[in-house]
Write a protein that holds these residues in place. Structure first.
Motif, mmCIF file in Angstrom:
data_model
loop_
_atom_site.group_PDB
_atom_site.id
_atom_site.type_symbol
_atom_site.label_atom_id
_atom_site.label_comp_id
_atom_site.label_asym_id
_atom_site.label_seq_id
_atom_site.Cartn_x
_atom_site.Cartn_y
_atom_site.Cartn_z
ATOM 1 N N GLY A 40 -17.659 -35.621 1.896
ATOM 2 C CA GLY A 40 -17.729 -34.532 2.866
ATOM 3 C C GLY A 40 -18.964 -34.528 3.740
ATOM 4 N N GLN A 41 -20.126 -34.706 3.107
ATOM 5 C CA GLN A 41 -21.375 -34.630 3.893
ATOM 6 C C GLN A 41 -21.456 -35.727 4.936
ATOM 7 O OE1 GLN A 41 -25.153 -34.464 2.028
ATOM 8 N NE2 GLN A 41 -24.742 -32.527 1.018
ATOM 9 N N ASN A 74 -13.763 -27.640 9.596
ATOM 10 C CA ASN A 74 -14.789 -26.790 8.990
ATOM 11 C C ASN A 74 -15.314 -25.869 10.087
ATOM 12 O OD1 ASN A 74 -17.305 -25.768 8.014
ATOM 13 N ND2 ASN A 74 -17.337 -27.431 6.508
ATOM 14 N N CYS A 93 -6.503 -36.852 11.518
ATOM 15 C CA CYS A 93 -6.770 -35.576 12.190
ATOM 16 C C CYS A 93 -6.812 -35.721 13.712
ATOM 17 C CB CYS A 93 -8.065 -34.980 11.673
ATOM 18 S SG CYS A 93 -7.965 -34.635 9.916
ATOM 19 N N HIS A 118 -10.132 -29.726 16.587
ATOM 20 C CA HIS A 118 -9.547 -29.957 15.273
ATOM 21 C C HIS A 118 -10.271 -29.044 14.273
ATOM 22 C CE1 HIS A 118 -8.138 -31.602 11.622
ATOM 23 N NE2 HIS A 118 -9.326 -32.080 11.267
ATOM 24 N N ARG A 150 -19.031 -21.968 3.275
ATOM 25 C CA ARG A 150 -19.200 -23.405 3.562
ATOM 26 C C ARG A 150 -18.139 -23.949 4.498
ATOM 27 N NH1 ARG A 150 -23.853 -24.184 3.425
ATOM 28 N NH2 ARG A 150 -23.662 -26.438 3.299
ATOM 29 N N THR A 181 -14.624 -22.862 -8.471
ATOM 30 C CA THR A 181 -15.075 -22.527 -7.123
ATOM 31 C C THR A 181 -15.105 -21.012 -6.973
ATOM 32 O OG1 THR A 181 -14.773 -23.029 -4.779
ATOM 33 C CG2 THR A 181 -12.771 -22.527 -5.998
ATOM 34 N N GLN A 233 -12.738 -37.937 0.031
ATOM 35 C CA GLN A 233 -13.636 -37.658 1.156
ATOM 36 C C GLN A 233 -15.065 -37.472 0.682
ATOM 37 O OE1 GLN A 233 -13.385 -35.176 5.098
ATOM 38 N NE2 GLN A 233 -13.554 -33.686 3.448
ATOM 39 N N ASN A 263 -7.258 -26.824 6.935
ATOM 40 C CA ASN A 263 -7.157 -28.035 7.754
ATOM 41 C C ASN A 263 -5.732 -28.590 7.617
ATOM 42 O OD1 ASN A 263 -7.295 -30.585 8.846
ATOM 43 N ND2 ASN A 263 -9.213 -31.158 7.840
ATOM 44 N N ARG A 302 -18.049 -24.480 10.357
ATOM 45 C CA ARG A 302 -19.430 -24.807 10.746
ATOM 46 C C ARG A 302 -19.460 -25.935 11.780
ATOM 47 N NH1 ARG A 302 -22.552 -26.762 6.262
ATOM 48 N NH2 ARG A 302 -20.649 -27.117 5.105
ATOM 49 N N TRP A 342 -18.159 -19.289 -1.867
ATOM 50 C CA TRP A 342 -18.541 -20.664 -1.508
ATOM 51 C C TRP A 342 -17.609 -21.190 -0.421
ATOM 52 C CZ3 TRP A 342 -17.099 -25.604 -0.677
ATOM 53 C CH2 TRP A 342 -18.101 -26.581 -0.658
ATOM 54 N N ARG A 389 -12.357 -29.969 -6.630
ATOM 55 C CA ARG A 389 -12.749 -28.790 -5.843
ATOM 56 C C ARG A 389 -13.328 -29.158 -4.480
ATOM 57 N NH1 ARG A 389 -18.377 -26.391 -8.484
ATOM 58 N NH2 ARG A 389 -19.650 -28.246 -8.097
HETATM 59 O O1 UT7 Z 1 -10.562 -33.345 8.920
HETATM 60 C C1 UT7 Z 1 -11.117 -34.606 8.703
HETATM 61 C C2 UT7 Z 1 -12.575 -34.613 8.902
HETATM 62 N N1 UT7 Z 1 -13.183 -33.884 7.811
HETATM 63 C C3 UT7 Z 1 -14.281 -33.182 8.023
HETATM 64 O O2 UT7 Z 1 -14.756 -33.099 9.130
HETATM 65 C C4 UT7 Z 1 -14.918 -32.516 6.803
HETATM 66 C C5 UT7 Z 1 -16.398 -32.561 6.908
HETATM 67 N N2 UT7 Z 1 -17.098 -32.067 5.713
HETATM 68 C C6 UT7 Z 1 -17.125 -30.781 5.338
HETATM 69 O O3 UT7 Z 1 -16.508 -29.940 5.942
HETATM 70 C C7 UT7 Z 1 -18.052 -30.392 4.206
HETATM 71 O O4 UT7 Z 1 -18.875 -31.493 3.880
HETATM 72 C C8 UT7 Z 1 -17.319 -29.903 2.929
HETATM 73 C C9 UT7 Z 1 -16.730 -28.534 3.179
HETATM 74 C C10 UT7 Z 1 -16.244 -30.899 2.533
HETATM 75 C C11 UT7 Z 1 -18.325 -29.751 1.789
HETATM 76 O O5 UT7 Z 1 -19.378 -28.883 2.155
HETATM 77 P P1 UT7 Z 1 -20.909 -29.328 1.950
HETATM 78 O O6 UT7 Z 1 -21.727 -28.192 2.384
HETATM 79 O O7 UT7 Z 1 -21.107 -30.628 2.658
HETATM 80 O O8 UT7 Z 1 -20.993 -29.486 0.391
HETATM 81 P P2 UT7 Z 1 -21.426 -30.756 -0.464
HETATM 82 O O9 UT7 Z 1 -20.305 -31.722 -0.581
HETATM 83 O O10 UT7 Z 1 -22.744 -31.265 -0.018
HETATM 84 O O11 UT7 Z 1 -21.652 -30.077 -1.875
HETATM 85 C C12 UT7 Z 1 -22.716 -29.143 -2.089
HETATM 86 C C13 UT7 Z 1 -22.571 -28.570 -3.502
HETATM 87 C C14 UT7 Z 1 -22.361 -29.642 -4.565
HETATM 88 O O12 UT7 Z 1 -22.995 -29.218 -5.751
HETATM 89 P P3 UT7 Z 1 -24.393 -29.854 -6.208
HETATM 90 O O13 UT7 Z 1 -24.150 -31.325 -6.363
HETATM 91 O O14 UT7 Z 1 -25.352 -29.523 -5.098
HETATM 92 O O15 UT7 Z 1 -24.652 -29.140 -7.487
HETATM 93 C C15 UT7 Z 1 -20.878 -29.637 -4.781
HETATM 94 O O16 UT7 Z 1 -20.501 -30.077 -6.064
HETATM 95 O O17 UT7 Z 1 -21.409 -27.739 -3.542
HETATM 96 C C16 UT7 Z 1 -20.564 -28.168 -4.612
HETATM 97 N N3 UT7 Z 1 -19.181 -27.920 -4.230
HETATM 98 C C17 UT7 Z 1 -18.556 -26.772 -4.524
HETATM 99 N N4 UT7 Z 1 -18.955 -25.659 -5.141
HETATM 100 C C18 UT7 Z 1 -18.060 -24.668 -5.249
HETATM 101 C C19 UT7 Z 1 -18.327 -28.752 -3.580
HETATM 102 N N5 UT7 Z 1 -17.146 -28.163 -3.424
HETATM 103 C C20 UT7 Z 1 -17.259 -26.930 -4.015
HETATM 104 C C21 UT7 Z 1 -16.368 -25.871 -4.174
HETATM 105 N N6 UT7 Z 1 -16.815 -24.752 -4.797
HETATM 106 N N7 UT7 Z 1 -15.100 -25.912 -3.721
#
Ligand code: UT7
Length: 330
Positions: free
Chosen positions: A222-223, A260, A117, A257, A40, A32, A220, A287, A262, A36, A156
């Motif tokens: 995430g998306q 994120n 949460c 809460h 993010r 990571t 999780q 978090n 964003r 990022w 990650r």
């Molecule tokens: O508290 C309970 C409730 N929880 C929430 O509300 C969490 C909600 N979700 C989120 O906050 C976000 O979805 C995350 C922060 C968990 C993830 O962010 P995202 O923008 O949705 O990323 P993603 O999961 O769509 O991943 C995008 C890309 C992926 O790579 P590819 O497949 O596009 O090549 C991931 O593998 O980012 C990659 N990725 C990372 N890259 C660098 C995922 N985690 C990491 C990381 N460092 N730590």
């Protein structure tokens, strides 16, 4: 005519462990980057409880002890302690029992409440109901999680998100115009597929196989969670503002809460509230699950004035979500 009894927040305190886990350190553990994580999620660092045999109660006890000292409350006057957590010290006894014993709340009954949460919000509203009956006068609600105990530090996608901490409030009866005015609590078990822990409970008790398969860690999508979180948090914030005839100008702070940064930005936009009126601690704490809201209140306490109108909102595993309208002050 006598006014109905309302529960008010009579004090707030928090505790976070000393150890700071930075994005730079995470860069050395998983694939990571600081860039990022910051762009993010908005997270720069989080606190981690280190050491053997250190459970959530270690932080909960410090938060509650500090709260009682600060509010000059005799522990023996506490009627009830509700502990919101998904990382209890052990499955039984409740972490609430452990905290009550340690702080000397010998006349209190205590229990844990699990709503991830949304745990603190659910527990605060539950505690308020006890006060509103007139039978209970001092209720402590503590939100605490040692998320580092259920996070997979090789994944990650989740390990960068979470931190450890505890926050506590004292609820007391109030006949003036401040306190917990209204709330909306919701849940939908269909959310399980997107956010869960596979093993460790009665469905899949701990075994060598569950450990090898890493099923005791938090999973999780995430998306998927992100999309529903934004939708539901914005929905209940708007609903509670509308039914209490509140415009964005009436709101001193949204207290959301912290999952994120964003999500916070979108919820604020949809509520028509500027970001400088949104409490944020995710940058320094990550978090902290059940602790995010009381830790925000603790951090922003000096900026709050009696009469300030606050909107709390949460979203988490379950799915669970909700909002509350609180007027700050004695
Ligand atoms: O508290 C309970 C409730 N929880 C929430 O509300 C969490 C909600 N979700 C989120 O906050 C976000 O979805 C995350 C922060 C968990 C993830 O962010 P995202 O923008 O949705 O990323 P993603 O999961 O769509 O991943 C995008 C890309 C992926 O790579 P590819 O497949 O596009 O090549 C991931 O593998 O980012 C990659 N990725 C990372 N890259 C660098 C995922 N985690 C990491 C990381 N460092 N730590």
């Amino acid at each position: 005519m006598k006014k109905p009894i309302r529960a008010a927040i009579a004090g707030v305190h928090g505790h976070v462990p000393d150890y700071i886990l930075t994005n730079a350190e995470l860069e050395k553990i998983v694939d990571t980057t600081d860039e990022w994580i910051t762009t993010r999620t908005g997270i720069q660092e989080r606190r981690i409880l280190k050491g053997d045999d250190q459970g959530s109660s270690v932080m909960g006890i410090k938060a509650v002890k500090g709260l009682l000292e600060k509010t000059d409350t005799d522990p023996q006057d506490i009627d009830l302690i509700i502990c919101a957590t998904i990382t209890p010290d052990v499955l039984t006894p409740a972490t609430g029992n452990i905290i009550a014993h340690a702080v000397g709340a010998t006349h209190a009954f205590s229990y844990d409440l699990q709503a991830a949460c949304s745990g603190f919000l659910y527990a605060m509203i539950t505690g308020a109901q006890f006060i509103e009956t007139g039978k209970y006068r001092k209720v402590v609600v503590v939100g605490v999680d040692k998320m580092s105990s259920i996070v997979d530090y090789t994944d990650r996608k989740t390990c960068i998100l979470f931190g450890d901490g505890a926050g506590a409030i004292l609820l007391a009866p109030n006949e003036s115009d401040s306190g917990i005015m209204d709330s909306i609590l919701r849940s939908d078990g269909a959310g399980e597929e997107h956010l869960h822990q596979k093993a460790g409970g009665s469905r899949r008790p701990p075994s060598h196989a569950t450990i090898d398969a890493k099923e005791h860690y938090l999973y999780q999508n995430g998306q998927a969670v992100f999309k529903v979180a934004v939708l539901k948090m914005a929905e209940v914030v708007k609903e509670i503002m509308q039914r209490n005839c509140l415009s964005s100008d009436d709101i001193a702070f949204i207290v959301p809460h912290q999952a994120n940064k964003r999500i916070l930005t979108v919820v604020a936009q949809r509520a028509g509230v500027a970001m400088n009126k949104v409490m944020v601690n995710i940058d320094k704490l990550g978090n902290t699950t059940a602790a995010t809201i009381p830790l925000c209140l603790w951090q922003y306490e000096a900026q709050l004035k009696p009469g300030d109108r606050l909107i709390f909102t949460t979203f988490g595993s379950g799915f669970t979500w909700g909002s509350a309208y609180v007027v700050w002050g004695p």
